[in-house]
Design an enzyme around this catalytic site. Sequence first.
Site, PDB file in Angstrom:
ATOM      1  N   ALA A 110      21.562  -3.006 -57.483  1.00 17.70           N
ATOM      2  CA  ALA A 110      22.319  -1.980 -56.858  1.00 17.70           C
ATOM      3  C   ALA A 110      21.319  -1.038 -56.247  1.00 17.70           C
ATOM      4  O   ALA A 110      21.487   0.185 -55.888  1.00 17.70           O
ATOM      5  CB  ALA A 110      23.181  -1.247 -57.759  1.00 17.70           C
TER       6      ALA A 110
ATOM      7  N   LYS B 281      13.177   4.597 -43.924  1.00 20.85           N
ATOM      8  CA  LYS B 281      14.523   4.519 -43.489  1.00 20.85           C
ATOM      9  C   LYS B 281      15.451   5.591 -43.729  1.00 20.85           C
ATOM     10  O   LYS B 281      16.124   6.328 -42.842  1.00 20.85           O
ATOM     11  CB  LYS B 281      15.405   3.272 -44.175  1.00 20.85           C
ATOM     12  CG  LYS B 281      14.605   1.728 -43.585  1.00 20.85           C
ATOM     13  CD  LYS B 281      15.353   0.926 -44.327  1.00 20.85           C
ATOM     14  CE  LYS B 281      14.996  -0.820 -44.020  1.00 20.85           C
ATOM     15  NZ  LYS B 281      15.853  -1.634 -44.325  1.00 20.85           N
TER      16      LYS B 281
ATOM     17  N   ILE C 271      18.219 -12.514 -50.917  1.00 21.12           N
ATOM     18  CA  ILE C 271      17.625 -11.993 -49.756  1.00 21.12           C
ATOM     19  C   ILE C 271      15.944 -12.311 -49.897  1.00 21.12           C
ATOM     20  O   ILE C 271      15.483 -11.846 -48.892  1.00 21.12           O
ATOM     21  CB  ILE C 271      17.933 -10.681 -49.877  1.00 21.12           C
ATOM     22  CG1 ILE C 271      17.382  -9.748 -50.942  1.00 21.12           C
ATOM     23  CG2 ILE C 271      19.474 -10.230 -49.755  1.00 21.12           C
ATOM     24  CD1 ILE C 271      17.299  -8.046 -50.805  1.00 21.12           C
TER      25      ILE C 271
ATOM     26  N   ASP D 292      20.962  -4.006 -41.235  1.00 21.44           N
ATOM     27  CA  ASP D 292      20.828  -5.068 -42.146  1.00 21.44           C
ATOM     28  C   ASP D 292      22.010  -5.463 -42.764  1.00 21.44           C
ATOM     29  O   ASP D 292      21.963  -6.765 -42.847  1.00 21.44           O
ATOM     30  CB  ASP D 292      20.026  -4.164 -43.422  1.00 21.44           C
ATOM     31  CG  ASP D 292      18.878  -3.525 -43.175  1.00 21.44           C
ATOM     32  OD1 ASP D 292      18.109  -4.228 -42.448  1.00 21.44           O
ATOM     33  OD2 ASP D 292      18.276  -2.513 -43.766  1.00 21.44           O
TER      34      ASP D 292
END
Length: 280
Positions: A131, A67, A220, A104
Amino acid sequence: MTRRVCVMGWPVAHSRSPMIHNHWIAEHAIPDARYELLAVKPEDAAETIRNLHRLDFIGANVTVPHKETAFATLEKHDAIARRLKAVNTIVTLEDGTLEGRNTDGYGFIANLKQGAPDWRAAEGPAVMLGAGGAARAIAAALEDEGAPEIRIVNRTTERAEALIRDLGLSNAKVFADSEAQKALEGAALLVNTTTLGMKGESDVTLDLASLPRDAVVTDIVYTPLETGLLRRAREAGHETVDGLGMLLHQAVPGFEAWFGVRPHVTAELRNIVLADLGLK
């Protein structure tokens, strides 16, 4: 000419993206379209992205660990990708150039709205556990959605503080693990953005006693579908939202950009993916 799209990653065989997108291709009877897996080693990622058209792809999804490489390689980005410095979707613009986007955060918010229709970001603070990379997209999305405060609980406060600086969050606070109960007070949303609770990982052990009963709890992680955190939240009377919908919803904007049709996340699609995951 066949309109080919791929998901590139390393490894990538586990990706359910082809199942999702090819289901929509069939559902909307889109001719000459195909979505494929493309295993790309990290050292080959930049060259593959630059040569996407030469490989006969009109676009791509990008998953770990590519990414950030995709962001650095592409010259054009949408506002969200620029903010996150990460790309998960590549589309061909009208002038033929490639643009990196990030869906996302959209997927996270869309899943929350579908799973908890009465939830509103502005109702109260959102607490995030973790985080890492997923947390970045979720924090930005929550701020854009209007959350009045984002409380980040992380083992290392320095990493959470760096996330806040990188994203320019004006409404975020950092809490160490030892301060988690204080972070939960008055919150309207609790999100686990870590891999804790995933099959093979240890579970989230956070005591939910300080969390208001009307707060929504989401995770998630989607293997298992109901993590230990979600089970404990449900038993305590909280509305819960599992993580599978984020995977499904984040695929919607890319499909629309590539094929000109906006698909829907339906119970049928969810059941297909659940069955493939062995969760149904």
